[in-house]
Design a protein around this motif. Sequence first.
Motif, short mmCIF file in Angstrom:
data_model
loop_
_atom_site.label_atom_id
_atom_site.label_comp_id
_atom_site.label_asym_id
_atom_site.label_seq_id
_atom_site.Cartn_x
_atom_site.Cartn_y
_atom_site.Cartn_z
N THR A 161 21.62 9.82 -26.10
CA THR A 161 23.09 10.68 -26.35
C THR A 161 23.83 10.66 -25.09
OG1 THR A 161 22.13 12.43 -25.92
CG2 THR A 161 21.76 11.91 -28.37
N LYS A 162 25.09 11.06 -25.60
CA LYS A 162 26.05 11.28 -24.21
C LYS A 162 25.36 12.30 -23.33
CE LYS A 162 30.25 9.70 -26.20
NZ LYS A 162 31.75 9.99 -27.00
N ALA A 163 24.82 13.41 -23.78
CA ALA A 163 24.35 14.43 -23.17
C ALA A 163 23.23 14.14 -22.02
CB ALA A 163 24.09 15.60 -23.98
N GLU A 164 22.59 12.89 -22.50
CA GLU A 164 21.35 12.63 -22.05
C GLU A 164 21.70 11.48 -20.92
OE1 GLU A 164 17.88 12.83 -25.30
OE2 GLU A 164 19.28 10.84 -25.46
N THR A 165 22.77 11.00 -20.97
CA THR A 165 23.06 9.75 -20.16
C THR A 165 23.38 10.31 -18.54
OG1 THR A 165 24.25 8.61 -21.90
CG2 THR A 165 24.79 7.95 -19.63
N SER A 166 22.73 9.53 -17.83
CA SER A 166 22.76 10.16 -16.43
C SER A 166 23.07 8.91 -15.52
CB SER A 166 21.18 10.98 -16.01
OG SER A 166 20.13 10.02 -16.14
N LEU A 167 22.79 7.89 -15.83
CA LEU A 167 22.88 6.79 -14.79
C LEU A 167 24.20 6.78 -14.00
CD1 LEU A 167 21.85 4.09 -13.49
CD2 LEU A 167 23.15 3.08 -15.35
N LEU A 168 24.22 6.94 -12.53
CA LEU A 168 25.28 6.99 -11.97
C LEU A 168 26.36 8.18 -11.84
CD1 LEU A 168 26.55 3.26 -11.90
CD2 LEU A 168 25.37 4.41 -10.15
N HIS A 169 25.47 9.33 -12.65
CA HIS A 169 26.36 10.44 -12.80
C HIS A 169 25.62 11.56 -12.05
CE1 HIS A 169 29.48 9.53 -15.63
NE2 HIS A 169 28.54 8.75 -15.99
N ASN A 170 24.18 11.46 -11.58
CA ASN A 170 23.62 12.54 -11.07
C ASN A 170 23.45 13.61 -11.84
OD1 ASN A 170 21.83 13.60 -9.23
ND2 ASN A 170 23.82 14.52 -8.09
N GLY A 171 23.30 13.64 -13.27
CA GLY A 171 23.22 14.60 -14.02
C GLY A 171 24.57 15.28 -14.46
N SER A 172 25.71 14.72 -14.18
CA SER A 172 27.06 15.46 -14.40
C SER A 172 27.75 14.39 -14.77
CB SER A 172 27.70 16.26 -13.16
OG SER A 172 28.03 15.45 -12.25
N ALA A 173 29.00 14.87 -15.46
CA ALA A 173 30.03 13.85 -15.97
C ALA A 173 31.04 13.48 -14.92
CB ALA A 173 30.99 14.63 -17.05
N GLU A 174 30.90 14.03 -13.65
CA GLU A 174 31.78 13.79 -12.67
C GLU A 174 31.73 12.31 -11.89
OE1 GLU A 174 33.20 15.24 -8.12
OE2 GLU A 174 31.55 16.17 -9.57
N ALA A 199 21.46 6.94 -1.83
CA ALA A 199 20.77 6.17 -2.88
C ALA A 199 20.19 7.01 -4.06
CB ALA A 199 19.74 5.17 -2.50
N LYS A 200 19.67 8.20 -3.73
CA LYS A 200 19.20 8.84 -4.80
C LYS A 200 20.15 9.42 -5.81
CE LYS A 200 15.18 10.40 -2.09
NZ LYS A 200 14.45 11.45 -1.66
N GLN A 201 21.25 9.87 -5.10
CA GLN A 201 22.46 10.32 -5.81
C GLN A 201 23.03 9.40 -6.72
OE1 GLN A 201 25.69 11.57 -3.57
NE2 GLN A 201 26.78 12.83 -5.06
N SER A 247 25.76 5.63 6.94
CA SER A 247 26.89 6.42 6.14
C SER A 247 27.53 5.91 4.99
CB SER A 247 27.99 6.88 7.04
OG SER A 247 27.34 7.70 8.08
N LEU A 248 27.78 6.74 4.02
CA LEU A 248 28.20 5.84 2.74
C LEU A 248 29.62 5.55 2.97
CD1 LEU A 248 27.96 5.69 -0.36
CD2 LEU A 248 29.21 7.52 -0.58
N GLU A 249 29.64 4.11 2.85
CA GLU A 249 31.03 3.48 2.89
C GLU A 249 30.84 1.64 2.28
OE1 GLU A 249 34.00 3.33 6.72
OE2 GLU A 249 32.18 2.30 6.97
N LEU A 250 31.91 1.50 1.57
CA LEU A 250 32.15 0.20 1.02
C LEU A 250 32.99 -0.78 2.32
CD1 LEU A 250 32.51 -2.23 -1.05
CD2 LEU A 250 34.66 -0.84 -1.56
N HIS A 251 32.23 -1.79 2.56
CA HIS A 251 32.71 -2.64 3.40
C HIS A 251 33.59 -3.82 2.87
CE1 HIS A 251 30.35 -1.38 7.40
NE2 HIS A 251 31.20 -0.38 6.87
N LEU A 252 34.58 -4.04 3.15
CA LEU A 252 35.63 -5.10 2.57
C LEU A 252 36.17 -5.96 3.82
CD1 LEU A 252 37.65 -3.40 -0.19
CD2 LEU A 252 35.28 -4.58 -0.41
#
Length: 261
Positions: free
Chosen positions: A48-61, A190-192, A225-230
């Motif tokens: 369900t939507k409430a159970e979905t957590s992938l890439l959300h770390n337990g929140s809808a943000e 990575a955990k987040q 450190s968290l960063e996308l390299h382009l």
Amino acid sequence: MALITESCLRAQLVKGIPNPFPVNEEDKLTPAASDFLKSRGISLLRKTKAETSLLHNGSAEELRIPVGVSNRHVHLSEEHVELLFGDGYRLTPFKELSQTGQFAARETVTLAGPKGVLPQVRVLGPSRGASQVEISRTDGYLLGIHPPVRLSGHLQDTPGIALIGPKQMVMLSEGLIVAKNHVHMSVDDAKQFQVEQGDRLILQSTGDRPLLFADVVVRIHGQYSLELHLDTDEANAAQLRTKDYVRVIGCNGQFTHTIRG
């Protein structure tokens, strides 16, 4: 909603497909994807939507990643530092970079190719075990060399290039690449994001010209450190600058967020 195809599932075979296979309640499977799972005896686990957590770390943000735009640059071995700048020479830090321990050096070299040269190309430190040159596709047209897209350090079967320093010229037999876009993450990051080394993120830029980056490699290290390299070509196409942000909208071929127009 994510559209799950057979090709998406096959891409997960290397790591192994979980049984039952978790899908969100709004996700859709193509007939070929359904047959693919059935042929392997893999059932579906609807979440369900409430159970979905992938890439959300337990929140809808939504999770975002800061951008780092990388211009053409050179990494040098200690041997090549001395050949280009003199016996016993050591690189001089000019500016710290976002990744711990990395710096832009005061030293520059000239890149020379079959059709042209690029002067004052920045050297990055500290020195490495093997020299490597990272350019954009546009730079390749100027030089007359068209290197492959590779992750840093993956230099086998890449072209070489001439490096001209104040003391002499060094001809690399290999080491010229167009850097593949990638995301640096710490272990905590990575955990987040709930990802592992080598996972592929799907990212979307924002602004007037939103673009998708569909196969961005995750690289994890305790000091990153968290960063996308382009590179500059990619950043210019998406109208991105250093310290802008991109959205995470999927992972390993599956969309987890809607694409914004």
